[in-house]
Design a protein around this motif. Structure first.
Motif, PDB file in Angstrom:
ATOM      1  N   GLN A   1      -4.167  10.308   1.145  1.00 62.67           N
ATOM      2  CA  GLN A   1      -4.511   9.146   0.568  1.00 62.67           C
ATOM      3  C   GLN A   1      -4.654   7.857   1.578  1.00 62.67           C
ATOM      4  OE1 GLN A   1      -5.691   8.582  -2.757  1.00 62.67           O
ATOM      5  NE2 GLN A   1      -6.464   6.596  -1.856  1.00 62.67           N
ATOM      6  N   LYS A   2      -3.794   8.055   2.461  1.00 58.10           N
ATOM      7  CA  LYS A   2      -3.554   7.174   3.559  1.00 58.10           C
ATOM      8  C   LYS A   2      -4.948   7.119   4.557  1.00 58.10           C
ATOM      9  CE  LYS A   2      -0.401   4.823   6.559  1.00 58.10           C
ATOM     10  NZ  LYS A   2       0.927   4.874   7.172  1.00 58.10           N
TER      11      LYS A   2
ATOM     12  N   ASP B   1      -7.599   5.550   2.655  1.00 60.08           N
ATOM     13  CA  ASP B   1      -7.687   4.124   2.430  1.00 60.08           C
ATOM     14  C   ASP B   1      -8.045   3.428   3.810  1.00 60.08           C
ATOM     15  OD1 ASP B   1      -6.687   4.384  -0.194  1.00 60.08           O
ATOM     16  OD2 ASP B   1      -4.603   4.070   0.591  1.00 60.08           O
TER      17      ASP B   1
ATOM     18  N   SER C   1       0.911  -1.082   0.110  1.00 53.85           N
ATOM     19  CA  SER C   1      -0.003  -0.036   0.121  1.00 53.85           C
ATOM     20  C   SER C   1       0.763   1.204  -0.085  1.00 53.85           C
ATOM     21  CB  SER C   1      -0.955   0.182   1.263  1.00 53.85           C
ATOM     22  OG  SER C   1      -1.819  -0.924   1.148  1.00 53.85           O
ATOM     23  N   ASP C   2       1.796   1.096   0.906  1.00 55.49           N
ATOM     24  CA  ASP C   2       2.769   2.430   0.810  1.00 55.49           C
ATOM     25  C   ASP C   2       3.574   2.861  -0.507  1.00 55.49           C
ATOM     26  OD1 ASP C   2       2.329   2.805   3.491  1.00 55.49           O
ATOM     27  OD2 ASP C   2       4.153   1.966   4.289  1.00 55.49           O
TER      28      ASP C   2
ATOM     29  N   TYR D   1      -0.608  14.688  -0.089  1.00 55.48           N
ATOM     30  CA  TYR D   1      -1.222  13.734  -1.072  1.00 55.48           C
ATOM     31  C   TYR D   1      -1.309  12.480  -0.261  1.00 55.48           C
ATOM     32  CZ  TYR D   1      -2.335  11.235  -5.353  1.00 55.48           C
ATOM     33  OH  TYR D   1      -2.828  10.115  -5.960  1.00 55.48           O
ATOM     34  N   ILE D   2      -0.001  12.014  -0.148  1.00 57.26           N
ATOM     35  CA  ILE D   2       0.093  10.676   0.709  1.00 57.26           C
ATOM     36  C   ILE D   2      -0.534  10.513   1.921  1.00 57.26           C
ATOM     37  CG2 ILE D   2       1.367   8.947   1.593  1.00 57.26           C
ATOM     38  CD1 ILE D   2       3.568   9.485  -0.768  1.00 57.26           C
ATOM     39  N   THR D   3      -0.626  11.767   2.911  1.00 59.69           N
ATOM     40  CA  THR D   3      -1.329  11.664   3.962  1.00 59.69           C
ATOM     41  C   THR D   3      -2.878  11.653   3.823  1.00 59.69           C
ATOM     42  OG1 THR D   3       0.532  12.815   4.943  1.00 59.69           O
ATOM     43  CG2 THR D   3      -1.670  12.872   6.153  1.00 59.69           C
TER      44      THR D   3
ATOM     45  N   ASN E   1       1.469   6.292  -6.866  1.00 56.93           N
ATOM     46  CA  ASN E   1       0.434   7.223  -7.211  1.00 56.93           C
ATOM     47  C   ASN E   1       0.391   8.554  -7.333  1.00 56.93           C
ATOM     48  OD1 ASN E   1      -1.471   4.880  -7.925  1.00 56.93           O
ATOM     49  ND2 ASN E   1      -2.469   5.225  -6.039  1.00 56.93           N
ATOM     50  N   CYS E   2       1.263   8.933  -6.169  1.00 53.09           N
ATOM     51  CA  CYS E   2       1.647  10.415  -5.999  1.00 53.09           C
ATOM     52  C   CYS E   2       2.410  10.996  -6.978  1.00 53.09           C
ATOM     53  CB  CYS E   2       2.297  10.533  -4.527  1.00 53.09           C
ATOM     54  SG  CYS E   2       2.685  12.140  -4.128  1.00 53.09           S
TER      55      CYS E   2
ATOM     56  N   ARG F   1       0.995   3.964  -2.897  1.00 62.19           N
ATOM     57  CA  ARG F   1       0.731   5.331  -2.600  1.00 62.19           C
ATOM     58  C   ARG F   1       1.622   6.198  -3.290  1.00 62.19           C
ATOM     59  NH1 ARG F   1      -0.313   3.675   2.558  1.00 62.19           N
ATOM     60  NH2 ARG F   1      -2.345   3.074   2.709  1.00 62.19           N
ATOM     61  N   THR F   2       2.966   5.850  -3.090  1.00 62.18           N
ATOM     62  CA  THR F   2       3.938   6.608  -3.637  1.00 62.18           C
ATOM     63  C   THR F   2       3.941   6.687  -5.172  1.00 62.18           C
ATOM     64  OG1 THR F   2       5.502   6.099  -1.774  1.00 62.18           O
ATOM     65  CG2 THR F   2       6.789   6.823  -3.759  1.00 62.18           C
TER      66      THR F   2
END
Length: 126
Positions: free
Chosen positions: A107-108, A111, A55-56, A103-105, A62-63, A59-60
């Motif tokens: 998205q997490k 999720d 998942s991490d 962005y990642i924060t 996708n970002c 996410r990276t």
């Protein structure tokens, strides 16, 4: 920094919705269902630590690609550094890293069930 206004329609930010009368809508719906089922089965088959790590990584990725589409080139290594509070001394790179981290924060948060209703249902709060 001043934000640039290119006069673009807000509609450019709306998700693609296939119209009710589209010729291939039923087939697209079937493909979406199949993909969703296979994705759920794959996710369920992974041990939790592997699922979390994947998942991490996703996410990276996708970002990186999402920002690249918008003309914001933040290499994955800079994204990873930002996630560990290691920011560039260069102001432009640091700003891009901060954007990527936000962005990642978000998205997490999404999720991890941060949204309590369907985003396009117009019911409930985001």
């Amino acid at each position: 920094m001043t934000a640039r206004d290119d006069g673009e329609s807000v509609g450019l930010f709306e998700p693609l919705v296939v119209s009710e009368g589209a010729k291939l809508r039923a087939r697209l719906n079937d493909l979406v269902l199949t993909l969703t089922e296979k994705s759920a089965a794959f996710s369920a088959s992974l041990p939790p630590p592997i699922a979390c790590s994947l998942s991490d990584v996703v996410r990276t990725a996708n970002c990186y690609y999402s920002n690249l589409i918008e003309g914001h080139n933040v290499p994955p290594i800079d994204i990873e550094r930002a996630m560990h509070d290691d920011y560039s001394d260069d102001a432009k790179t640091r700003d891009l890293q901060l954007e990527a981290r936000a962005y990642i924060t978000v998205q997490k948060w999404i999720d991890n069930d941060g949204i309590d209703s369907a985003p396009f249902s117009h019911r409930g709060n985001l």
